[in-house]
Design a protein around this motif. Sequence first.
Motif, short mmCIF file in Angstrom:
data_model
loop_
_atom_site.label_atom_id
_atom_site.label_comp_id
_atom_site.label_asym_id
_atom_site.label_seq_id
_atom_site.Cartn_x
_atom_site.Cartn_y
_atom_site.Cartn_z
N LYS A 1 -15.59 29.05 -24.28
CA LYS A 1 -14.79 29.66 -23.20
C LYS A 1 -13.92 28.62 -22.50
O LYS A 1 -13.90 28.48 -21.28
CB LYS A 1 -15.70 30.36 -22.19
CG LYS A 1 -16.50 31.50 -22.80
CD LYS A 1 -17.39 32.19 -21.77
CE LYS A 1 -18.20 33.32 -22.43
NZ LYS A 1 -19.08 34.00 -21.44
N GLN B 1 -10.16 26.54 -32.93
CA GLN B 1 -10.03 27.87 -32.35
C GLN B 1 -11.41 28.48 -32.05
O GLN B 1 -11.62 29.07 -30.98
CB GLN B 1 -9.25 28.78 -33.29
CG GLN B 1 -7.77 28.43 -33.38
CD GLN B 1 -7.04 29.31 -34.39
OE1 GLN B 1 -7.65 30.12 -35.07
NE2 GLN B 1 -5.73 29.14 -34.49
N SER B 2 -12.34 28.33 -32.98
CA SER B 2 -13.68 28.88 -32.75
C SER B 2 -14.40 28.14 -31.63
O SER B 2 -15.11 28.74 -30.83
CB SER B 2 -14.50 28.80 -34.04
OG SER B 2 -14.68 27.46 -34.44
N GLN C 1 -10.46 28.32 -23.17
CA GLN C 1 -9.09 28.63 -23.52
C GLN C 1 -8.14 28.10 -22.46
O GLN C 1 -8.52 27.89 -21.30
CB GLN C 1 -8.88 30.14 -23.68
CG GLN C 1 -9.55 30.73 -24.90
CD GLN C 1 -10.96 31.21 -24.62
OE1 GLN C 1 -11.51 30.91 -23.58
NE2 GLN C 1 -11.53 31.96 -25.55
N TYR D 1 -12.95 26.63 -29.00
CA TYR D 1 -12.36 27.07 -27.73
C TYR D 1 -12.91 28.43 -27.31
O TYR D 1 -13.17 28.68 -26.13
CB TYR D 1 -10.84 27.14 -27.86
CG TYR D 1 -10.15 25.79 -27.84
CD1 TYR D 1 -10.49 24.83 -26.89
CD2 TYR D 1 -9.16 25.47 -28.76
CE1 TYR D 1 -9.86 23.60 -26.87
CE2 TYR D 1 -8.53 24.24 -28.75
CZ TYR D 1 -8.89 23.31 -27.80
OH TYR D 1 -8.28 22.09 -27.78
N LYS D 2 -13.08 29.30 -28.29
CA LYS D 2 -13.53 30.65 -27.97
C LYS D 2 -15.01 30.67 -27.59
O LYS D 2 -15.41 31.34 -26.63
CB LYS D 2 -13.28 31.56 -29.17
CG LYS D 2 -13.56 33.03 -28.89
CD LYS D 2 -13.16 33.89 -30.06
CE LYS D 2 -13.40 35.37 -29.78
NZ LYS D 2 -13.02 36.22 -30.94
#
Length: 649
Positions: free
Chosen positions: A92, A85-86, A94, A88-89
């Motif tokens: 950028k 998750q980190s 997503q 992907y964030k």
Amino acid sequence: DPSCCFVLELVNVYLSGLIYLFTEMAEPPPEATAMEGVDEAAAESLPPQQFSLPLLQLIRTAQSQNGIKHGDYMRYRHHCRSKLQSLYKVLKFQHGRTKYTKRKIEGPTVTDVRFMHIPLFSAERSWAYAMELKKDIENRMDLRKRKHLIKRLAKAHHWASEVSRLAAERGDTKSILESEAYAAWMHGNLLLEKETDWELALANYMRAKKLFDELAKVVPLDQQTMCLQMVEEMEPGIRYCNYQISRKGGAVPDASELLAMADQEGRRGLDLLQSKLSALAQEAQAQQAASTSYLEWQGTQYPVRTERVKLALHQANEFRSQLERVMETEEGSGLEARLALYDRMINAYNEAKSHVRNALKASTASEGDAAHEELSGLELAIQGAVLERSVERTRLLVADAKIRFDAGLERVALGKRAKEKDKYARAEDVVRILEVLARNHQDLADLGAKLGGKRGEALHDVYAAQVSAVQAQRCYYVAQAFLAGEKPLEAYALFGRCGERIKAAQEQLKGSSGGAAAAAELADLSKQLVAYKAVAHAEHFAGSLKSQEVVQQGVGGMSLTDAQPAAPASGPQYLLDNLDTWESFAGQSGAKAPRLFKAPFSMQSIPTRPIMLDTASNYLEYPPLEHRVKRAEKKSVLSSLWSWGSTKK
């Protein structure tokens, strides 16, 4: 209206001019367009940037910090999910906000090495989930989860293959081989759980083992341990595959056949693998040659590959250069400054030695391996450097103590009084420092015996001769201590023993290298020895004459009739109390009685008889005595009423 038409026409012309102006400004000139085309072509012609993916280091660090040490696969799976998750964030990357839109990572997409972390931690998450299901199956015998386990392992193999594909496009040689080994290991795990193709599972395991073994030879020591741990984890799976193949009556294929079977391209892929391994070995050798420093000791260069050891040795070299600069200046005459630099230098060498010892303990290489021998040799070299610096420091102390001792002897010979600021050394101080120096020389001789070979034998012989020279000097200063303590006979014997040690040390120093200075020092010492041996002999002869004169005077002065000097004021003296004095206690004729002993004797305290406590009575059981005690007669109420008022006679 003509006026209105004129105004509208002016506005139209004005707007047309503005539109033309903005159009001209927006369009770049043809020269700029041509330059942009050249830049884009140059950018396309440049080779793509290669990234280094420390795959094993990433997953081992994450596993050790998130529950794998304790078998908590759920915790590790949750960590991988949070990590994804980190990633992907931050990157950028997503997959849409409302509706999921799948985005595949391709080679041109990888502009940061963290893009390759996404499939890696996706594979680790699927593998952790599979291991969690396997643990549940073993504990609860829940066979319904087996299909789910195989699906998760297939997912892990898919993501591991994606890591290998991306590393082949945008990674360096080491990253490519690590990712291929990781994908082969994950494929072997999948086939092992499926139990359908044991030979292919064994082939993938052997391919992963081959890659990890070759990587362990070229990577640093900390990563070498990780590679060897992966090989150890694969051994049970390899043995199980061999057992299943032999159980079905088949023969285990050759190692080369297994490696070709695991590669999709067959023999051609095997040759490509060998070329990659050789290229990695060449790159590792070039990097090690560029980053490796050397420690030179006793004419041999020892490679230093650990950064902490390099830093500590660099600090020691800095202190060495500072010491040389201090010796060249006027401040070099100060002993304290030089001793402080020697202490800091020795501490830096000891720190480097501790780092080497820790690396040796962490290494899984056996005693015969090249990596183990390299670290062991480096440890011996650093220990030898420490002992050599200790010898230099102790020699400084010995030289200073000898100067102060000679100054004290000169003061005594001239009859001068010692001043408070003067710090003269005693012979015992020089002896103590010489014992430390002899111990350092002996440690270096033992280190030469441990080193072995011609270099070790030469080192042992040199410092064994130095030990003999130091022992001769120690014997000389021990004799000086006895001479200062008014024991000339012992000093004379020790001076003779010192002469014998000097001759033996000079014989040993003849064949050793670097013994000229010690031999010259022993020659000067032998000259002083002759003089002080004569002094000890003279003092012993003078002392014996003086004692003979005292005996003659004492015996000649004894008489049974002559008057004796009066007793001291403290009281009369008696023969029993003064057996070691030349004095007559017979007394005068017709005067006082002889004073042989005091009568009556003086009172002395003697120990009293100890008090005896009868503690055993607490543990004795006495016989009952109720039958001897007279009992009172029991009377009823009526008898007591009738007997009231009556008097019993």
